[in-house]
Write a protein that holds these residues in place. Structure first.
Motif, PDB file in Angstrom:
ATOM      1  N   ARG A 136     -32.317  42.505   0.959  1.00 40.08           N
ATOM      2  CA  ARG A 136     -31.874  42.542  -0.440  1.00 40.08           C
ATOM      3  C   ARG A 136     -31.718  43.983  -0.947  1.00 40.08           C
ATOM      4  N   LYS A 137     -32.483  44.928  -0.396  1.00 40.38           N
ATOM      5  CA  LYS A 137     -32.390  46.326  -0.821  1.00 40.38           C
ATOM      6  C   LYS A 137     -31.671  47.202   0.206  1.00 40.38           C
ATOM      7  N   SER A 138     -31.143  46.601   1.251  1.00 38.76           N
ATOM      8  CA  SER A 138     -30.419  47.331   2.294  1.00 38.76           C
ATOM      9  C   SER A 138     -28.929  47.350   1.979  1.00 38.76           C
ATOM     10  N   PRO A 139     -28.145  48.159   2.694  1.00 39.73           N
ATOM     11  CA  PRO A 139     -26.696  48.190   2.456  1.00 39.73           C
ATOM     12  C   PRO A 139     -25.992  46.979   3.075  1.00 39.73           C
ATOM     13  N   PHE A 153     -27.638  31.361  -2.756  1.00 36.90           N
ATOM     14  CA  PHE A 153     -28.323  32.577  -2.313  1.00 36.90           C
ATOM     15  C   PHE A 153     -29.286  33.102  -3.372  1.00 36.90           C
ATOM     16  N   ALA A 154     -29.007  32.803  -4.637  1.00 43.10           N
ATOM     17  CA  ALA A 154     -29.942  33.206  -5.689  1.00 43.10           C
ATOM     18  C   ALA A 154     -31.270  32.472  -5.550  1.00 43.10           C
ATOM     19  N   ILE A 155     -31.227  31.244  -5.028  1.00 40.96           N
ATOM     20  CA  ILE A 155     -32.462  30.479  -4.823  1.00 40.96           C
ATOM     21  C   ILE A 155     -33.402  31.219  -3.881  1.00 40.96           C
ATOM     22  N   VAL A 156     -32.826  31.859  -2.858  1.00 41.70           N
ATOM     23  CA  VAL A 156     -33.664  32.581  -1.887  1.00 41.70           C
ATOM     24  C   VAL A 156     -33.760  34.066  -2.225  1.00 41.70           C
ATOM     25  N   ARG A 157     -33.294  34.432  -3.426  1.00 39.40           N
ATOM     26  CA  ARG A 157     -33.420  35.799  -3.967  1.00 39.40           C
ATOM     27  C   ARG A 157     -32.775  36.839  -3.052  1.00 39.40           C
ATOM     28  N   ALA A 158     -31.620  36.498  -2.550  1.00 40.05           N
ATOM     29  CA  ALA A 158     -30.902  37.416  -1.666  1.00 40.05           C
ATOM     30  C   ALA A 158     -29.702  38.028  -2.393  1.00 40.05           C
ATOM     31  N   TYR A 159     -29.365  39.250  -2.043  1.00 37.62           N
ATOM     32  CA  TYR A 159     -28.172  39.967  -2.513  1.00 37.62           C
ATOM     33  C   TYR A 159     -28.045  40.044  -4.039  1.00 37.62           C
ATOM     34  N   PRO A 160     -29.095  40.424  -4.739  1.00 34.80           N
ATOM     35  CA  PRO A 160     -28.976  40.549  -6.204  1.00 34.80           C
ATOM     36  C   PRO A 160     -27.971  41.628  -6.577  1.00 34.80           C
ATOM     37  N   GLU A 161     -27.035  41.269  -7.436  1.00 29.52           N
ATOM     38  CA  GLU A 161     -25.972  42.179  -7.892  1.00 29.52           C
ATOM     39  C   GLU A 161     -25.111  42.677  -6.741  1.00 29.52           C
ATOM     40  N   LYS A 162     -25.127  41.969  -5.613  1.00 29.12           N
ATOM     41  CA  LYS A 162     -24.347  42.403  -4.448  1.00 29.12           C
ATOM     42  C   LYS A 162     -23.517  41.258  -3.879  1.00 29.12           C
TER      43      LYS A 162
END
Length: 416
Positions: A136-139, A153-162
């Protein structure tokens, strides 16, 4: 090309196989990257797809087969400036790149096609963490091939704002719309309705036949063709007989994609009846590009990105047969409405949702994210906001909309 090549490729696209839905986008990327583009195919085309008319092998200058030249493909994936990955489950192709902190652009259909309740599975959550949330904090960025992908993907808290809007981009054809509409089925005196898909349960091949039965019971004249085959074909033949539709409905079997497009060009109405398991649904692009008035289930991934209800197509609630029947009746009674929807559906594709615009948008996104520093790729997209401003465009920020709210939102937008 071999592992001793020192010049880094600009862009590598890794996916299961190169098909007719991917080729237009890949052609555009190959041109924008000035030849510094490779598509790495990870597996041979499935036999079922070949029976459906897909090419077993394609010839493209940018195509590399991982299963025939693993060493070279590994090198390309590791060393390219930008890698786009999706369409296959095996994470090993990009594991080294992710571990090394190198940029990856994923594209994905939704995680929970059969229900978001599956997110409670501890085993599933563990895999989602290692495949997605961990970065989530990687490029690492996500292209959402369908409007329900962001909420999954929001359910698993992945790629916020990405997360960014994406899809599939079949060949875009350009028509004289006056001529195309004049040559459609209604010109012969009655509306022509088309359905095309595999005959499997979640594509719901029973729904076009039930719609035809309803229209006949109401006294409407029409013709319907059903293209495709599969496990439910014999059952559908029996259903046609049960409804007494031998005069109105033909079964045409599987045919090559180009031939399907020829039938779309003659159809006034296209029924798209898949349920939530249809991650995207490229027939929506093709039918709209062919000037059809589309009637589609709201849970199909492509629908909220491509269709505004009442503007360039019609949307019915998943599982609501009465609404589907009513929309079909509305169109077979109104040739003018059918043509108006078909015209605007057509515009959606060459103006916004096409391979060339997607490739330009992706190149611009890569530049804005700092992934293309020091390399020369592409130009700016011609349309960034969507046809007439009412639908999103490729690479626009993807909104996280809970699936339970999507139908109401789509209908509310129509009233505004």
């Amino acid at each position: 090309m071999n592992t001793h090549v020192t010049e880094r490729l600009v862009f590598v696209f890794v996916s299961n196989y190169l098909n007719h839905h991917q080729i237009p986008f890949c052609n555009a990327m190959y041109e924008l990257c000035k030849g510094s583009f490779v598509f790495v195919q990870t597996e041979p085309v499935e036999e079922e797809r070949i029976r459906m008319g897909w090419a077993e092998k394609v010839q493209q200058p940018y195509l590399k087969l991982y299963y025939e030249d693993e060493e070279t493909c590994k090198h390309l994936i590791s060393e390219a400036h930008i890698v786009m990955f999706g369409g296959c489950e095996d994470e090993s192709y990009i594991a080294g790149r992710l571990k090394g902190g190198k940029a990856v652009i994923r594209y994905s259909e939704r995680l929970y096609k059969t229900g978001q309740w599956k997110a409670v599975s501890p085993r599933g959550l563990k895999k989602k963490y290692y495949d997605h949330t961990k970065y989530r904090k990687s490029p690492v960025y996500l292209l959402c091939a369908g409007a329900y992908v962001p909420s999954d993907f929001a359910i698993v808290r992945a790629y916020p704002e990405k997360m960014f809007c994406w899809g599939y981009f079949p060949e875009t054809k350009h028509y004289d719309m006056d001529r195309l509409l004049a040559e459609k089925g209604w010109a012969g005196g009655m509306p022509y309705i088309l359905w095309a898909a595999r005959m499997i349960d979640w594509k719901h091949p029973e729904l076009p036949l039930e719609t035809a039965g309803y229209l006949k019971s109401r006294g409407f004249s029409f013709h319907m063709d059903i293209i495709g085959g599969g496990d439910m074909e014999e059952q559908m033949q029996a259903l046609r007989a049960e409804y007494g539709l031998e005069e109105e409905v033909r079964f045409l079997g599987f045919m090559p994609p180009q031939q399907v497009r020829e039938y779309m060009e003659r159809a006034d109405i296209f029924l798209f009846t898949s349920d939530r398991q249809e991650g995207w649904g490229a027939v929506a692009n093709e039918a709209m590009n062919s000037g059809c008035a589309l009637i589609a289930n709201h849970m199909i991934g492509a629908v909220p990105y491509l269709v505004k209800d009442g503007e360039n197509g019609l949307i019915y609630r998943d599982g609501n047969r009465k609404e589907l029947f009513a929309l079909a009746e509305k169109l077979v009674k109104n040739r003018e409405l059918c043509a108006r929807l078909g015209r605007k559906a057509y515009r959606t594709i060459p103006e916004v949702w096409n391979a060339e615009n997607a490739a330009k948008s992706l190149c611009e996104l890569c530049r804005s994210l700092g992934l293309a520093d020091g390399v020369d790729i592409g130009g700016s997209p011609e349309n960034r906001s969507g046809a007439s401003g009412f639908i999103p465009a490729p690479c626009a920020p993807a909104a996280v909309i809970p699936e339970r709210k999507m139908y109401a939102l789509l209908k509310k937008e129509k009233r505004q």
